[in-house]
Scaffold this motif. Structure first.
Motif, PDB file in Angstrom:
ATOM      1  N   HIS A 120     -13.729 -17.874 -11.548  1.00  0.00           N
ATOM      2  CA  HIS A 120     -14.118 -16.638 -12.035  1.00  0.00           C
ATOM      3  C   HIS A 120     -14.966 -16.568 -13.049  1.00  0.00           C
ATOM      4  CE1 HIS A 120     -10.061 -14.870 -10.209  1.00  0.00           C
ATOM      5  NE2 HIS A 120      -9.885 -15.879 -10.480  1.00  0.00           N
ATOM      6  N   ASN A 121     -15.572 -15.397 -13.265  1.00  0.00           N
ATOM      7  CA  ASN A 121     -16.303 -15.289 -14.543  1.00  0.00           C
ATOM      8  C   ASN A 121     -15.752 -14.056 -15.369  1.00  0.00           C
ATOM      9  OD1 ASN A 121     -18.080 -12.659 -14.101  1.00  0.00           O
ATOM     10  ND2 ASN A 121     -19.391 -13.709 -12.913  1.00  0.00           N
ATOM     11  N   THR A 122     -15.959 -13.963 -16.560  1.00  0.00           N
ATOM     12  CA  THR A 122     -15.278 -13.100 -17.348  1.00  0.00           C
ATOM     13  C   THR A 122     -15.987 -11.546 -17.419  1.00  0.00           C
ATOM     14  OG1 THR A 122     -16.598 -13.707 -19.382  1.00  0.00           O
ATOM     15  CG2 THR A 122     -14.468 -14.528 -18.878  1.00  0.00           C
ATOM     16  N   SER A 123     -17.159 -11.603 -16.719  1.00  0.00           N
ATOM     17  CA  SER A 123     -18.094 -10.410 -17.005  1.00  0.00           C
ATOM     18  C   SER A 123     -18.642  -9.947 -18.270  1.00  0.00           C
ATOM     19  CB  SER A 123     -17.210  -9.113 -16.336  1.00  0.00           C
ATOM     20  OG  SER A 123     -17.058  -9.476 -14.688  1.00  0.00           O
ATOM     21  N   ASN A 124     -18.557 -10.912 -19.003  1.00  0.00           N
ATOM     22  CA  ASN A 124     -19.221 -10.727 -20.285  1.00  0.00           C
ATOM     23  C   ASN A 124     -19.475 -12.059 -21.048  1.00  0.00           C
ATOM     24  OD1 ASN A 124     -16.959 -11.897 -22.080  1.00  0.00           O
ATOM     25  ND2 ASN A 124     -15.662 -10.105 -21.426  1.00  0.00           N
ATOM     26  N   ASP A 125     -20.250 -12.047 -22.149  1.00  0.00           N
ATOM     27  CA  ASP A 125     -20.539 -13.105 -22.776  1.00  0.00           C
ATOM     28  C   ASP A 125     -19.487 -13.467 -24.085  1.00  0.00           C
ATOM     29  OD1 ASP A 125     -22.617 -13.600 -20.911  1.00  0.00           O
ATOM     30  OD2 ASP A 125     -24.046 -12.407 -22.424  1.00  0.00           O
ATOM     31  N   ALA A 126     -18.470 -13.079 -24.161  1.00  0.00           N
ATOM     32  CA  ALA A 126     -17.387 -13.090 -25.299  1.00  0.00           C
ATOM     33  C   ALA A 126     -17.138 -14.646 -25.201  1.00  0.00           C
ATOM     34  CB  ALA A 126     -16.471 -12.179 -25.202  1.00  0.00           C
ATOM     35  N   PRO A 127     -16.652 -15.268 -26.446  1.00  0.00           N
ATOM     36  CA  PRO A 127     -16.198 -16.437 -26.266  1.00  0.00           C
ATOM     37  C   PRO A 127     -14.949 -16.543 -25.685  1.00  0.00           C
ATOM     38  CG  PRO A 127     -16.382 -15.741 -28.666  1.00  0.00           C
ATOM     39  CD  PRO A 127     -17.067 -14.772 -27.781  1.00  0.00           C
ATOM     40  N   ALA A 128     -14.460 -17.843 -25.287  1.00  0.00           N
ATOM     41  CA  ALA A 128     -13.398 -18.160 -24.838  1.00  0.00           C
ATOM     42  C   ALA A 128     -12.161 -17.859 -25.558  1.00  0.00           C
ATOM     43  CB  ALA A 128     -13.298 -19.541 -24.319  1.00  0.00           C
ATOM     44  N   VAL A 129     -12.084 -18.143 -26.935  1.00  0.00           N
ATOM     45  CA  VAL A 129     -11.266 -17.761 -27.940  1.00  0.00           C
ATOM     46  C   VAL A 129     -10.807 -16.272 -27.826  1.00  0.00           C
ATOM     47  CG1 VAL A 129     -12.709 -17.689 -29.872  1.00  0.00           C
ATOM     48  CG2 VAL A 129     -10.421 -18.473 -30.257  1.00  0.00           C
ATOM     49  N   ASN A 130     -11.884 -15.439 -27.699  1.00  0.00           N
ATOM     50  CA  ASN A 130     -11.654 -14.061 -27.807  1.00  0.00           C
ATOM     51  C   ASN A 130     -10.889 -13.661 -26.512  1.00  0.00           C
ATOM     52  OD1 ASN A 130     -13.137 -14.140 -30.134  1.00  0.00           O
ATOM     53  ND2 ASN A 130     -14.451 -12.400 -29.243  1.00  0.00           N
ATOM     54  N   GLU A 131     -11.249 -14.188 -25.461  1.00  0.00           N
ATOM     55  CA  GLU A 131     -10.640 -13.870 -24.040  1.00  0.00           C
ATOM     56  C   GLU A 131      -9.233 -14.276 -24.099  1.00  0.00           C
ATOM     57  OE1 GLU A 131     -12.045 -12.153 -21.174  1.00  0.00           O
ATOM     58  OE2 GLU A 131     -13.618 -11.834 -22.795  1.00  0.00           O
ATOM     59  N   ALA A 132      -9.074 -15.469 -24.647  1.00  0.00           N
ATOM     60  CA  ALA A 132      -7.595 -15.949 -24.855  1.00  0.00           C
ATOM     61  C   ALA A 132      -6.660 -14.865 -25.454  1.00  0.00           C
ATOM     62  CB  ALA A 132      -7.444 -17.454 -25.076  1.00  0.00           C
ATOM     63  N   SER A 133      -7.378 -14.575 -26.565  1.00  0.00           N
ATOM     64  CA  SER A 133      -6.560 -13.710 -27.707  1.00  0.00           C
ATOM     65  C   SER A 133      -6.357 -12.410 -27.029  1.00  0.00           C
ATOM     66  CB  SER A 133      -7.481 -13.457 -28.905  1.00  0.00           C
ATOM     67  OG  SER A 133      -7.008 -12.562 -29.751  1.00  0.00           O
ATOM     68  N   TYR A 134      -7.338 -11.840 -26.432  1.00  0.00           N
ATOM     69  CA  TYR A 134      -7.324 -10.486 -25.714  1.00  0.00           C
ATOM     70  C   TYR A 134      -6.080 -10.556 -24.500  1.00  0.00           C
ATOM     71  CZ  TYR A 134      -8.614  -6.379 -22.677  1.00  0.00           C
ATOM     72  OH  TYR A 134      -8.613  -5.403 -22.004  1.00  0.00           O
ATOM     73  N   ALA A 135      -6.002 -11.787 -23.666  1.00  0.00           N
ATOM     74  CA  ALA A 135      -5.001 -11.848 -22.736  1.00  0.00           C
ATOM     75  C   ALA A 135      -3.592 -11.507 -23.273  1.00  0.00           C
ATOM     76  CB  ALA A 135      -5.092 -13.177 -22.314  1.00  0.00           C
ATOM     77  N   LYS A 136      -3.266 -11.756 -24.719  1.00  0.00           N
ATOM     78  CA  LYS A 136      -1.947 -11.590 -25.024  1.00  0.00           C
ATOM     79  C   LYS A 136      -1.846 -10.098 -25.242  1.00  0.00           C
ATOM     80  CE  LYS A 136      -2.299 -16.241 -27.465  1.00  0.00           C
ATOM     81  NZ  LYS A 136      -2.101 -16.784 -29.002  1.00  0.00           N
ATOM     82  N   ARG A 137      -2.897  -9.333 -25.268  1.00  0.00           N
ATOM     83  CA  ARG A 137      -2.301  -7.881 -25.520  1.00  0.00           C
ATOM     84  C   ARG A 137      -3.084  -6.945 -24.534  1.00  0.00           C
ATOM     85  NH1 ARG A 137      -6.721  -9.446 -28.788  1.00  0.00           N
ATOM     86  NH2 ARG A 137      -8.433  -7.979 -28.919  1.00  0.00           N
ATOM     87  N   ARG A 138      -3.693  -7.378 -23.645  1.00  0.00           N
ATOM     88  CA  ARG A 138      -4.102  -6.557 -22.585  1.00  0.00           C
ATOM     89  C   ARG A 138      -3.172  -5.707 -21.768  1.00  0.00           C
ATOM     90  NH1 ARG A 138      -8.590  -9.862 -19.080  1.00  0.00           N
ATOM     91  NH2 ARG A 138      -8.797  -7.830 -18.261  1.00  0.00           N
TER      92      ARG A 138
END
Length: 288
Positions: free
Chosen positions: A28-46
């Motif tokens: 997949h792609n994340t549909s944004n340019d945010a770093p991986a650490v931000n995506e992993a953090s967001y996954a915990k609260r989305r």
């Protein structure tokens, strides 16, 4: 093993707790340019019931979920249960060149290789028909959509270099790899590889010299080795051959030490980085 502690930062808020048999790697792609650490953090609260096993950017890879468990990533029960999800930072409109320059391909391919081995997944690219037929391998989110429905996502986009990923996973040479006998643009190579390098200048130069020597001298050394072998077969004195080899090795070591001393002198004398690199390229290119 399904959890790799050195890169693990999970679990996400939403995932299936029952273990499932994995058959596919899904890119997949994340549909944004945010770093991986931000995506992993967001996954915990989305709150949209979306999750992934991994997030990858140009610097690192993070595991968000045990690969035995089901991530919610393709919109179908079949794909969620059988797919290991890799979310790569970027958008559908990125060019192939952008992808090649903005992904930690070494980390991504190494992890895909580990997951293929751990789950019995064949490292190959699949067609939509292959997916429908239940073959195991590597696919995209867009292919999952076309095979099973349940989503309108078309990531990672038409320019994502799946061929490059597969070549790395299988251990093959890619267009970005370089045979030792190839000619090297040492100045460009240095600026690309060491422009943001950490460590001392001396260590960096020493590493570069070693790389350049291997590249520029490889063909000549092979010829000399062939000559030595042929001479030995023809009945030449073995001790003479060994003495010649040892002498050449000593000459190489002395030559590299002299070059490093010259570059150190340039640096101490106030030369710019570009001037030092240009001198290095000149010396290596001349085969000295």
């Amino acid at each position: 093993m399904p959890v790799h502690q050195s890169i693990y930062d999970g679990p996400p808020r939403n995932y299936g707790g029952n273990k499932t048999v994995k058959k596919w790697i899904v890119i997949h792609n994340t549909s944004n340019d945010a770093p991986a650490v931000n995506e992993a953090s967001y996954a915990k609260r989305r709150t949209d019931s979306v999750s992934s096993h991994y997030y990858v950017d140009d610097d690192r890879i993070i595991q968000s979920l045990n690969t035995d468990y089901r991530a919610f990533h393709v919109g179908s029960s079949t794909g969620n249960s059988g797919g290991i999800s890799y979310e790569v930072t970027g958008t559908n409109g990125k060019s192939r060149a952008w992808w090649l320059s903005n992904v930690r391909w070494d980390l991504l391919s190494a992890q895909v290789r580990k997951d293929c081995a751990a789950h019995g997944i064949t490292p190959r690219l699949l067609s939509v028909q292959d997916i429908k037929d239940g073959k195991t391998g590597i696919m995209t989110h867009d292919q999952a959509r076309r095979a099973w429905g349940g989503t309108d996502h078309t990531d990672p986009g038409p320019n994502f270099p799946l061929d490059h990923l597969l070549a790395l996973v299988k251990g093959g040479e890619t267009e970005d790899d370089m045979a030792l006998s190839d000619k090297v643009d040492y100045t460009a190579w240095y600026r690309e590889k060491y422009g943001k390098a950490s460590g001392t200048v001396e260590d960096t130069l020493a590493g570069l010299i070693a790389y350049g020597r291997n590249a520029s001298d490889n063909s000549a050394r092979l010829v000399k080795l062939q000559e030595a072998v042929l001479a030995k077969v023809a009945g030449a004195d073995t001790k003479a051959i060994l003495d010649a080899v040892n002498k050449r090795a000593a000459e190489d070591a002395a030559r590299d030490a002299a070059l490093l001393a010259e570059l150190r002198g340039l640096a101490n004398g106030g030369a710019t980085a570009d001037q030092i690199v240009d001198k290095l390229a000149e010396r290596l290119g001349a085969g000295e």
